[in-house]
Design a protein around this motif. Structure first.
Motif, PDB file in Angstrom:
ATOM      1  N   ALA A 119       0.622  -1.432  -0.056  1.00 51.25           N
ATOM      2  CA  ALA A 119      -0.004   0.178  -0.512  1.00 51.25           C
ATOM      3  C   ALA A 119       0.572   1.140  -0.013  1.00 51.25           C
ATOM      4  CB  ALA A 119      -0.954   0.127   1.684  1.00 51.25           C
ATOM      5  N   ARG A 120       0.746   1.835  -1.535  1.00 48.86           N
ATOM      6  CA  ARG A 120       1.921   3.069  -1.544  1.00 48.86           C
ATOM      7  C   ARG A 120       1.152   4.485  -0.756  1.00 48.86           C
ATOM      8  NH1 ARG A 120       6.482   2.154  -3.653  1.00 48.86           N
ATOM      9  NH2 ARG A 120       6.946   0.894  -4.802  1.00 48.86           N
ATOM     10  N   GLU A 121      -0.349   4.334  -1.034  1.00 48.66           N
ATOM     11  CA  GLU A 121      -0.865   5.368  -0.763  1.00 48.66           C
ATOM     12  C   GLU A 121      -0.780   6.330   0.889  1.00 48.66           C
ATOM     13  OE1 GLU A 121      -3.345   2.301   0.883  1.00 48.66           O
ATOM     14  OE2 GLU A 121      -2.769   2.502  -1.524  1.00 48.66           O
ATOM     15  N   ARG A 122      -0.563   5.366   1.561  1.00 52.94           N
ATOM     16  CA  ARG A 122      -0.281   6.147   2.748  1.00 52.94           C
ATOM     17  C   ARG A 122       1.954   5.909   3.603  1.00 52.94           C
ATOM     18  NH1 ARG A 122      -2.399   6.278   7.924  1.00 52.94           N
ATOM     19  NH2 ARG A 122      -1.107   5.045   9.005  1.00 52.94           N
ATOM     20  N   ALA A 123       2.364   6.321   2.523  1.00 55.59           N
ATOM     21  CA  ALA A 123       3.991   5.882   1.665  1.00 55.59           C
ATOM     22  C   ALA A 123       4.607   7.279   3.274  1.00 55.59           C
ATOM     23  CB  ALA A 123       4.608   5.815   0.856  1.00 55.59           C
ATOM     24  N   GLU A 124       4.114   8.573   2.947  1.00 58.89           N
ATOM     25  CA  GLU A 124       4.567   9.655   3.295  1.00 58.89           C
ATOM     26  C   GLU A 124       4.439   9.744   5.037  1.00 58.89           C
ATOM     27  OE1 GLU A 124       4.318  14.147   3.464  1.00 58.89           O
ATOM     28  OE2 GLU A 124       3.528  13.663   1.828  1.00 58.89           O
ATOM     29  N   THR A 125       3.382   8.798   5.155  1.00 58.57           N
ATOM     30  CA  THR A 125       2.719   8.721   6.666  1.00 58.57           C
ATOM     31  C   THR A 125       3.677   7.893   7.431  1.00 58.57           C
ATOM     32  OG1 THR A 125       0.443   9.631   6.395  1.00 58.57           O
ATOM     33  CG2 THR A 125       1.595   8.381   8.421  1.00 58.57           C
ATOM     34  N   ASP A 126       3.704   6.895   7.511  1.00 60.37           N
ATOM     35  CA  ASP A 126       4.636   5.364   7.062  1.00 60.37           C
ATOM     36  C   ASP A 126       5.896   6.003   7.432  1.00 60.37           C
ATOM     37  OD1 ASP A 126       2.910   3.871   7.342  1.00 60.37           O
ATOM     38  OD2 ASP A 126       3.182   3.363   5.101  1.00 60.37           O
ATOM     39  N   VAL A 127       6.678   6.880   6.813  1.00 59.34           N
ATOM     40  CA  VAL A 127       7.710   7.267   6.448  1.00 59.34           C
ATOM     41  C   VAL A 127       8.220   7.919   7.570  1.00 59.34           C
ATOM     42  CG1 VAL A 127       9.802   7.980   5.645  1.00 59.34           C
ATOM     43  CG2 VAL A 127       8.727   6.671   4.108  1.00 59.34           C
ATOM     44  N   ARG A 128       7.014   9.282   7.735  1.00 60.98           N
ATOM     45  CA  ARG A 128       6.843   9.700   9.420  1.00 60.98           C
ATOM     46  C   ARG A 128       7.436   9.027  10.737  1.00 60.98           C
ATOM     47  NH1 ARG A 128       3.453  13.157   7.438  1.00 60.98           N
ATOM     48  NH2 ARG A 128       2.070  12.076   8.551  1.00 60.98           N
ATOM     49  N   GLU A 129       6.164   7.705  10.771  1.00 64.02           N
ATOM     50  CA  GLU A 129       5.838   7.792  11.400  1.00 64.02           C
ATOM     51  C   GLU A 129       6.741   6.683  12.134  1.00 64.02           C
ATOM     52  OE1 GLU A 129       1.713   6.333  11.249  1.00 64.02           O
ATOM     53  OE2 GLU A 129       1.259   8.831  12.484  1.00 64.02           O
ATOM     54  N   PHE A 130       8.019   6.242  11.270  1.00 71.06           N
ATOM     55  CA  PHE A 130       8.452   5.050  11.738  1.00 71.06           C
ATOM     56  C   PHE A 130       9.989   5.008  12.379  1.00 71.06           C
ATOM     57  CE2 PHE A 130      12.796   2.498  10.821  1.00 71.06           C
ATOM     58  CZ  PHE A 130      11.991   1.371  10.953  1.00 71.06           C
ATOM     59  N   TYR A 131       9.688   4.455  13.494  1.00 71.37           N
ATOM     60  CA  TYR A 131      10.467   4.768  14.674  1.00 71.37           C
ATOM     61  C   TYR A 131      11.593   3.286  14.746  1.00 71.37           C
ATOM     62  CZ  TYR A 131      12.957   4.399  19.709  1.00 71.37           C
ATOM     63  OH  TYR A 131      13.184   4.844  20.504  1.00 71.37           O
ATOM     64  N   GLU A 132      13.041   3.708  13.870  1.00 78.01           N
ATOM     65  CA  GLU A 132      13.897   2.925  14.081  1.00 78.01           C
ATOM     66  C   GLU A 132      14.286   2.589  15.277  1.00 78.01           C
ATOM     67  OE1 GLU A 132      18.262   3.046  12.099  1.00 78.01           O
ATOM     68  OE2 GLU A 132      16.596   4.479  11.269  1.00 78.01           O
ATOM     69  N   THR A 133      14.337   0.951  15.574  1.00 74.29           N
ATOM     70  CA  THR A 133      15.129   0.441  16.800  1.00 74.29           C
ATOM     71  C   THR A 133      16.407  -0.123  16.759  1.00 74.29           C
ATOM     72  OG1 THR A 133      13.710  -1.477  16.519  1.00 74.29           O
ATOM     73  CG2 THR A 133      12.580   0.079  17.852  1.00 74.29           C
ATOM     74  N   ASP A 134      17.019  -0.697  17.668  1.00 74.92           N
ATOM     75  CA  ASP A 134      17.960  -1.233  17.118  1.00 74.92           C
ATOM     76  C   ASP A 134      18.238  -2.176  16.002  1.00 74.92           C
ATOM     77  OD1 ASP A 134      19.588   0.803  18.982  1.00 74.92           O
ATOM     78  OD2 ASP A 134      19.470  -0.436  20.274  1.00 74.92           O
TER      79      ASP A 134
END
Length: 85
Positions: free
Chosen positions: A23-38
């Motif tokens: 699903a690409r329609e939420r790509a911007e939100t997904d990138v913004r909300e991604f929390y990079e863990t170790d």
């Protein structure tokens, strides 16, 4: 500090019940909300090394193992966006 200050986005907003990898329609939100863990950083680093070591080869025998709700699909969605595949 209030609980609202702990969140980058409104924690009461509508969320998708199920994340879909393609699903690409939420790509911007997904990138913004991604929390990079170790562990996510480790997966991304190892994936990058695999791609550099074996350019042009089909990705096979790669898997991510983690508990329910840990963000596997979110991570894979972002990898798919980066790989444009």
């Amino acid at each position: 500090m209030t609980i609202d200050e702990l969140f980058h986005s409104d924690p009461t907003r509508q969320l998708e019940e199920v994340q879909k990898v393609n699903a690409r329609e939420r790509a911007e939100t997904d990138v913004r909300e991604f929390y990079e863990t170790d562990s996510a950083e480790r997966v991304l680093t190892e994936l990058g090394e695999t791609i550099k070591t074996h350019p042009g080869e089909a990705a096979r025998f790669l898997y991510i193992h983690a508990t329910f709700g840990s963000g596997k699909t979110h991570l894979l969605k972002l990898v798919g966006l980066l790989a444009d595949d």
